[in-house]
Scaffold this active site. Structure first.
Site, PDB file in Angstrom:
ATOM      1  N   LEU A  38       0.643  -1.557  -0.085  1.00  0.00           N
ATOM      2  CA  LEU A  38       0.259   0.235  -0.127  1.00  0.00           C
ATOM      3  C   LEU A  38       0.995   0.744  -0.296  1.00  0.00           C
ATOM      4  O   LEU A  38       1.196   1.972   0.864  1.00  0.00           O
ATOM      5  CB  LEU A  38      -1.009   0.361   1.201  1.00  0.00           C
ATOM      6  CG  LEU A  38      -1.855  -1.468   1.310  1.00  0.00           C
ATOM      7  CD1 LEU A  38      -2.407  -1.290   2.787  1.00  0.00           C
ATOM      8  CD2 LEU A  38      -2.623  -2.049   0.201  1.00  0.00           C
ATOM      9  N   GLY A  80      -1.309   7.024  -0.243  1.00  0.00           N
ATOM     10  CA  GLY A  80      -1.173   7.955   0.925  1.00  0.00           C
ATOM     11  C   GLY A  80      -0.245   8.409   0.202  1.00  0.00           C
ATOM     12  O   GLY A  80       0.806   8.811  -0.214  1.00  0.00           O
ATOM     13  N   ARG A 133       3.223  14.266   6.533  1.00  0.00           N
ATOM     14  CA  ARG A 133       4.331  14.859   7.915  1.00  0.00           C
ATOM     15  C   ARG A 133       5.066  14.601   7.245  1.00  0.00           C
ATOM     16  O   ARG A 133       6.476  15.251   7.755  1.00  0.00           O
ATOM     17  CB  ARG A 133       3.468  13.757   8.883  1.00  0.00           C
ATOM     18  CG  ARG A 133       2.647  14.736   9.901  1.00  0.00           C
ATOM     19  CD  ARG A 133       2.541  13.337  10.574  1.00  0.00           C
ATOM     20  NE  ARG A 133       2.447  11.958  10.847  1.00  0.00           N
ATOM     21  CZ  ARG A 133       2.155  10.611  11.318  1.00  0.00           C
ATOM     22  NH1 ARG A 133       2.462  11.072  12.567  1.00  0.00           N
ATOM     23  NH2 ARG A 133       1.691   9.439  10.556  1.00  0.00           N
ATOM     24  N   ALA A 178      59.065  17.468 -22.411  1.00  0.00           N
ATOM     25  CA  ALA A 178      58.263  17.923 -21.132  1.00  0.00           C
ATOM     26  C   ALA A 178      58.260  18.959 -21.264  1.00  0.00           C
ATOM     27  O   ALA A 178      58.834  19.523 -23.173  1.00  0.00           O
ATOM     28  CB  ALA A 178      59.301  17.664 -19.690  1.00  0.00           C
TER      29      ALA A 178
HETATM   30  C1  UD1 Z   1      -2.594   0.884  10.075  1.00  0.00           C
HETATM   31  C2  UD1 Z   1      -4.143   0.601  10.484  1.00  0.00           C
HETATM   32  C3  UD1 Z   1      -3.103   0.645  12.100  1.00  0.00           C
HETATM   33  C4  UD1 Z   1      -2.095  -0.633  11.891  1.00  0.00           C
HETATM   34  C5  UD1 Z   1      -0.719   0.586  11.597  1.00  0.00           C
HETATM   35  C6  UD1 Z   1       0.575   0.205  11.515  1.00  0.00           C
HETATM   36  C7  UD1 Z   1      -6.254   0.617   9.235  1.00  0.00           C
HETATM   37  C8  UD1 Z   1      -7.211   1.345   9.310  1.00  0.00           C
HETATM   38  N1  UD1 Z   1      -4.860   0.866  10.061  1.00  0.00           N
HETATM   39  O1  UD1 Z   1      -2.804   2.526  10.455  1.00  0.00           O
HETATM   40  O2  UD1 Z   1      -3.803  -0.741  12.884  1.00  0.00           O
HETATM   41  O3  UD1 Z   1      -1.581  -0.223  12.954  1.00  0.00           O
HETATM   42  O4  UD1 Z   1      -1.545   0.839  10.295  1.00  0.00           O
HETATM   43  O5  UD1 Z   1       1.228   0.534  10.695  1.00  0.00           O
HETATM   44  O6  UD1 Z   1      -5.051  -0.094   8.338  1.00  0.00           O
HETATM   45  N2  UD1 Z   1      -3.387   3.769   2.429  1.00  0.00           N
HETATM   46  C9  UD1 Z   1      -3.373   3.702   0.832  1.00  0.00           C
HETATM   47  N3  UD1 Z   1      -4.809   4.202   0.937  1.00  0.00           N
HETATM   48  C10 UD1 Z   1      -5.149   4.473   1.461  1.00  0.00           C
HETATM   49  C11 UD1 Z   1      -5.219   4.759   3.152  1.00  0.00           C
HETATM   50  C12 UD1 Z   1      -3.542   4.658   3.388  1.00  0.00           C
HETATM   51  O7  UD1 Z   1      -3.163   3.080   0.128  1.00  0.00           O
HETATM   52  O8  UD1 Z   1      -6.545   4.533   1.972  1.00  0.00           O
HETATM   53  C13 UD1 Z   1      -1.177   3.023   2.728  1.00  0.00           C
HETATM   54  C14 UD1 Z   1      -0.399   4.217   3.003  1.00  0.00           C
HETATM   55  O9  UD1 Z   1       0.114   4.975   1.903  1.00  0.00           O
HETATM   56  C15 UD1 Z   1      -0.231   3.572   3.701  1.00  0.00           C
HETATM   57  C16 UD1 Z   1      -0.586   2.168   4.152  1.00  0.00           C
HETATM   58  O10 UD1 Z   1      -1.392   2.271   3.037  1.00  0.00           O
HETATM   59  O11 UD1 Z   1       0.670   2.859   2.955  1.00  0.00           O
HETATM   60  C17 UD1 Z   1      -1.195   2.667   5.643  1.00  0.00           C
HETATM   61  O12 UD1 Z   1      -1.978   3.877   5.969  1.00  0.00           O
HETATM   62  P1  UD1 Z   1      -2.271   4.701   7.220  1.00  0.00           P
HETATM   63  O13 UD1 Z   1      -2.949   5.672   7.152  1.00  0.00           O
HETATM   64  O14 UD1 Z   1      -0.486   5.237   7.535  1.00  0.00           O
HETATM   65  O15 UD1 Z   1      -2.728   3.609   8.539  1.00  0.00           O
HETATM   66  P2  UD1 Z   1      -2.576   3.715   9.714  1.00  0.00           P
HETATM   67  O16 UD1 Z   1      -3.361   5.460  10.027  1.00  0.00           O
HETATM   68  O17 UD1 Z   1      -0.935   4.338  10.235  1.00  0.00           O
END
Ligand code: UD1
Ligand code: MG
Length: 455
Positions: A9, A12, A16, A423
């Site tokens: 995944l 995002g 930050r 040289a």
């Molecule tokens: C997520 C988990 C949480 C876990 C944590 C670990 C969920 C709902 N929660 O939370 O239980 O403890 O990771 O780090 O999954 N992403 C997408 N598309 C989206 C949303 C996210 O591709 O619509 C990707 C982001 O780019 C990222 C990853 O998924 O690489 C995790 O997303 P993030 O929003 O960071 O989830 P957390 O709130 O950290």
């Protein structure tokens, strides 16, 4: 043969990071953080890797082209929604799908393998990788039943006080049975504090259906740490560097001061090589055995043989054979091949050239676009004049040639085998074999001139 497919995944934005570059393309250990994840997953046996892109998707695809397949998530509606985007691509898959986040560069192949093997051995429909975090703020909490089995995962924002007191968290990495994953994802809703489709909800859904859910705990929570800020990126870089140094030392490489030695994850170094302080060995670099590298060296994408010494040196996209001495203050530029036994000492730049076996460049030379033979001696201050302001030309120097100090070789030009150049000469024509070329004005002495001037 492994049936493992990974979904990474990476849609995002990484707000930050405060960056125009998608978060997963920031580098740690000499590779983008998503490439670190791809490498770890590949090492765990992944036969197919799918990256879900969104923010900066074009850039991510370009950076990872050839390393993965891609799907786009137009709107970031949650991790469950992101995984659903892969359904079309993966509907024929019958084995295991491992889901990972693109921002966890510290994962190792051995941990992912452990997760995968536990999932398969236990015939689970879903297995989550958990970690015990000293500070669990922000993470999903693992809720276990009285018998220790996993009941569900609750996101921090949705958790009760009692649930927030739990330190075992969801690392965001799971293995799923492919069919079970997509059928339960269809049942996930966005009825929660963030209004998102949560991937971890799949575990609760499967548990309620009486399916087997398993959990594997990471021994070291550090491996599961994600990068969300520049400060965490620097920490990840630090940990990757320490790991690399430790691994090299365990294989028989001496590192005088690991704190000031920066070696990218993919660099290879042979036994009994000693690395001195303030040394940067960057991606694509390979160094042989019994070398002494550093102090103050930066080497990028360069292959170095055995028994080479190099200090106060910058080399990039070059090849250096065995028993070569380099430095101090040497710059090897792209397309350079330094053959066996060559000595290159003080203040020398070499570009797009071959320096034949046993040749010597002791002091203050620029060698560009040159094919140099064996056992050539280039005197102090010799220069290949390779550029007329429009075009670059090559200089050819035969075996055993001797080029006197402060000579200019105006290319295109050839100095044949065994030729000598006096040289201070500026050479514009071929110097034939075993011939001395003198190309400078004759000296004229004028007796009495000084006395006359004084008067
Ligand atoms: C997520 C988990 C949480 C876990 C944590 C670990 C969920 C709902 N929660 O939370 O239980 O403890 O990771 O780090 O999954 N992403 C997408 N598309 C989206 C949303 C996210 O591709 O619509 C990707 C982001 O780019 C990222 C990853 O998924 O690489 C995790 O997303 P993030 O929003 O960071 O989830 P957390 O709130 O950290
Ligand atoms: Mg996160």
């Amino acid at each position: 043969m492994s049936d493992l497919v990974t979904v990474i995944l990476a849609a995002g934005k990484g707000t930050r990071m405060k960056s125009s570059l998608p978060k997963v393309l920031h580098k740690a250990g000499g590779k983008s953080i998503v490439e670190q994840v791809l490498t770890a997953a590949k090492g765990a046996g992944a036969k197919r890797q799918i990256v879900v892109t969104g923010f900066g998707g074009e850039q991510v695809r370009a950076a990872l082209s050839g390393q993965a397949e891609f799907v786009t998530q137009e709107e970031q509606l949650g991790t469950g929604h992101a995984v659903r985007m892969t359904e079309g691509l993966l509907q024929e898959e019958k084995g295991t799908i491992m889901v990972l986040c693109g921002d966890t560069p510290l994962l190792t192949s051995s941990l992912l393998k452990k997760l995968y093997e536990a999932h398969v051995e236990n015939h689970a429909k879903a297995t989550v990788l958990t970690a015990v975090m000293p500070d669990a703020t922000g993470y999903g909490r693992i809720i276990r039943q009285a018998d220790g089995s996993v009941e569900k995962i609750v996101e921090h924002k949705d958790a009760t006080e009692a649930e927030r007191a739990i330190h075992e968290v969801n690392s965001g990495i799971y293995c799923f049975d492919a069919k079970a994953l997509f059928s339960s994802l269809a049942q996930v809703t966005n009825d929660n504090a963030q209004g998102e489709y949560y991937l971890p909800d799949v575990l609760g859904i499967l548990q309620k259906q009486g399916e087997k859910i398993w959990a594997v705990a990471a021994d070291d929570y550090e491996e599961t740490l994600g990068v969300n800020s520049r400060s965490q990126l620097a920490k990840a870089e630090h940990i990757l560097r320490q790991r690399k140094n430790e691994a090299l030392m365990a294989e028989g490489v001496s590192i005088i001061d690991p704190a000031t030695t920066f070696i990218d994850s993919d660099v290879k170094i042979g036994r009994d090589t000693v690395i001195y302080p303030m040394t940067y060995l960057e991606s694509g670099t390979e160094i042989g055995e019994h070398c002494e590298i550093g102090p103050s060296v930066r080497i990028q994408n360069t292959k170095i043989g055995n028994f080479v010494t190099g200090q106060f040196l910058y080399a990039h996209d070059a090849v250096v054979d065995d028993h070569v001495k380099l430095g101090q203050f040497v710059h090897l530029r792209p397309g350079t091949h330094i053959c066996e036994g060559v000595k290159i000492d003080n203040f020398i730049e070499v570009k797009n050239s071959t320096i034949g076996k046993g040749s010597k460049l002791p002091h203050l030379s620029y060698i560009g676009d040159c094919d140099m033979g064996e056992n050539v001696n280039m005197g102090c201050g010799t220069i290949t004049v390779n550029y007329d302001g429009k075009t670059k030309f090559r200089t050819t120097i035969g075996n055993n040639a001797f080029v006197g100090c402060n000579s200019n070789l105006v290319a295109p030009v050839t100095v044949e085998d065994g030729a000598y150049i006096a040289a201070g000469s500026t050479i514009t024509q071929t110097v034939p074999k075993d011939t001395l070329a003198v190309a400078r004005a004759r000296q004229k002495n004028i007796p009495g001139w000084v006395d006359k001037r004084k008067r």
